[in-house]
Design a protein around this motif. Sequence first.
Motif, short mmCIF file in Angstrom:
data_model
loop_
_atom_site.label_atom_id
_atom_site.label_comp_id
_atom_site.label_asym_id
_atom_site.label_seq_id
_atom_site.Cartn_x
_atom_site.Cartn_y
_atom_site.Cartn_z
N SER A 167 0.82 -1.17 -0.15
CA SER A 167 -0.04 -0.25 0.20
C SER A 167 0.75 1.28 -0.06
CB SER A 167 -0.90 -0.15 1.15
OG SER A 167 -1.80 0.99 1.51
N HIS A 168 2.02 1.17 0.82
CA HIS A 168 2.75 2.26 0.84
C HIS A 168 3.45 2.71 -0.38
CE1 HIS A 168 5.30 4.98 3.68
NE2 HIS A 168 5.56 5.37 2.73
N THR A 169 4.15 1.36 -0.98
CA THR A 169 4.65 1.38 -2.62
C THR A 169 3.66 2.19 -3.35
OG1 THR A 169 5.92 -0.35 -2.11
CG2 THR A 169 5.86 0.25 -4.37
N ALA A 170 2.29 1.76 -3.54
CA ALA A 170 1.27 2.45 -4.49
C ALA A 170 1.12 3.81 -4.22
CB ALA A 170 0.12 1.77 -4.18
N GLU A 171 1.20 4.30 -3.12
CA GLU A 171 1.24 5.57 -2.58
C GLU A 171 2.45 6.66 -3.12
OE1 GLU A 171 -0.05 9.39 -1.04
OE2 GLU A 171 -1.10 7.66 -1.67
N GLU A 172 3.31 5.92 -2.91
CA GLU A 172 4.54 6.73 -3.66
C GLU A 172 4.67 6.67 -5.01
OE1 GLU A 172 7.00 8.17 -1.79
OE2 GLU A 172 5.96 7.63 -0.13
N LEU A 173 4.23 5.63 -5.84
CA LEU A 173 4.06 5.71 -7.33
C LEU A 173 2.98 6.79 -7.63
CD1 LEU A 173 4.10 1.84 -7.95
CD2 LEU A 173 5.94 3.36 -8.61
N ARG A 174 1.87 6.74 -6.90
CA ARG A 174 0.97 7.82 -7.15
C ARG A 174 1.41 9.32 -7.23
NH1 ARG A 174 -1.98 11.58 -4.84
NH2 ARG A 174 -1.19 11.32 -2.94
N ARG A 175 2.47 9.49 -6.02
CA ARG A 175 3.24 10.90 -5.94
C ARG A 175 4.11 10.86 -6.91
NH1 ARG A 175 5.74 11.10 -0.55
NH2 ARG A 175 5.91 13.44 -1.06
N LEU A 176 4.84 10.24 -7.34
CA LEU A 176 5.99 10.06 -8.32
C LEU A 176 5.05 10.54 -9.73
CD1 LEU A 176 7.96 7.02 -7.61
CD2 LEU A 176 8.80 9.52 -7.75
N ALA A 177 4.04 9.82 -10.09
CA ALA A 177 3.24 10.22 -11.40
C ALA A 177 2.74 11.53 -11.38
CB ALA A 177 2.16 9.22 -11.58
N LYS A 178 2.29 12.06 -10.07
CA LYS A 178 1.54 13.39 -10.13
C LYS A 178 2.60 14.45 -10.40
CE LYS A 178 -1.75 15.82 -7.10
NZ LYS A 178 -2.47 15.95 -5.89
N GLY A 179 3.80 14.26 -9.70
CA GLY A 179 5.02 15.05 -9.67
C GLY A 179 5.55 15.14 -11.34
N ARG A 180 5.59 14.03 -11.59
CA ARG A 180 6.16 13.95 -13.44
C ARG A 180 5.21 14.77 -14.10
NH1 ARG A 180 7.61 7.82 -12.49
NH2 ARG A 180 9.47 8.00 -11.33
N LEU A 181 3.98 14.48 -13.99
CA LEU A 181 2.75 15.16 -14.99
C LEU A 181 2.85 16.67 -14.66
CD1 LEU A 181 -0.33 12.81 -14.60
CD2 LEU A 181 0.94 13.44 -16.53
N THR A 182 3.09 16.98 -13.46
CA THR A 182 3.27 18.41 -12.98
C THR A 182 4.27 19.10 -13.93
OG1 THR A 182 2.10 18.28 -10.97
CG2 THR A 182 3.46 20.31 -11.35
N ARG A 183 5.55 18.39 -14.08
CA ARG A 183 6.83 18.78 -14.65
C ARG A 183 6.75 18.87 -16.19
NH1 ARG A 183 8.93 16.43 -9.85
NH2 ARG A 183 9.14 14.39 -11.13
N SER A 184 6.01 18.00 -16.80
CA SER A 184 5.99 17.66 -18.16
C SER A 184 4.94 18.27 -18.76
CB SER A 184 5.64 16.23 -18.20
OG SER A 184 4.34 15.85 -18.05
N LEU A 185 4.11 19.11 -18.06
CA LEU A 185 2.97 19.78 -18.65
C LEU A 185 2.83 21.18 -18.07
CD1 LEU A 185 0.31 17.21 -19.08
CD2 LEU A 185 1.69 18.30 -20.82
#
Length: 201
Positions: A167-185
Amino acid sequence: MTHLSLDPLPNHAWRPSERHRTAEEPTLPAHRPSRLPGLERFNALPADEAERVLLACCGSCHWARRVAAHRPYPDLESLLAAADEAAYDLTPGDVAEALACESLTLLPDGAYSGAHTALSAAHAAYESRFGHVFVICLDDTPPAEYPDRVLAGIRSRLTNDPDEERSHTAEELRRLAKGRLTRSLPPTPSHDHGEQRSLLP
């Protein structure tokens, strides 16, 4: 057809050895057209190319298909909300697929050899216990503090049971994806060639 030249984003997945990428949802209300140049291009991409852009942010094909299918997005906030919703529904298989796409974030220049040694040992212990790479989102951490933050994260999470850590790993992946989207767009056109990096041409 537009061909994307993907610019790999920093992903903050830490591990001791290199891994290589392997390569029905509810209908959302229609969105009004976007006013954001980067987002307009993303909204207009063919589905397979939009998914390819998204896979650079999170390696789950199911997640990428779901987020791409809900285009067009009126603004970055709407895209991030959809990305979050899809990430909360990641199955154990989706998480494993995404983890297989994560790669090593290098230590900052000048990191002493003891940091490399300590992190290698910590990663080995983590992978031995949980059977997958350790991931952590470091978006709020200065680069100089990465080694200490990662080492502390591994040590604290080694005490988790497997279900809790999944569960903790899935949350970290969610946060990573959100940060990458923010930086890419980025939300507005920028002439700053500093930290903003786009996945779109």
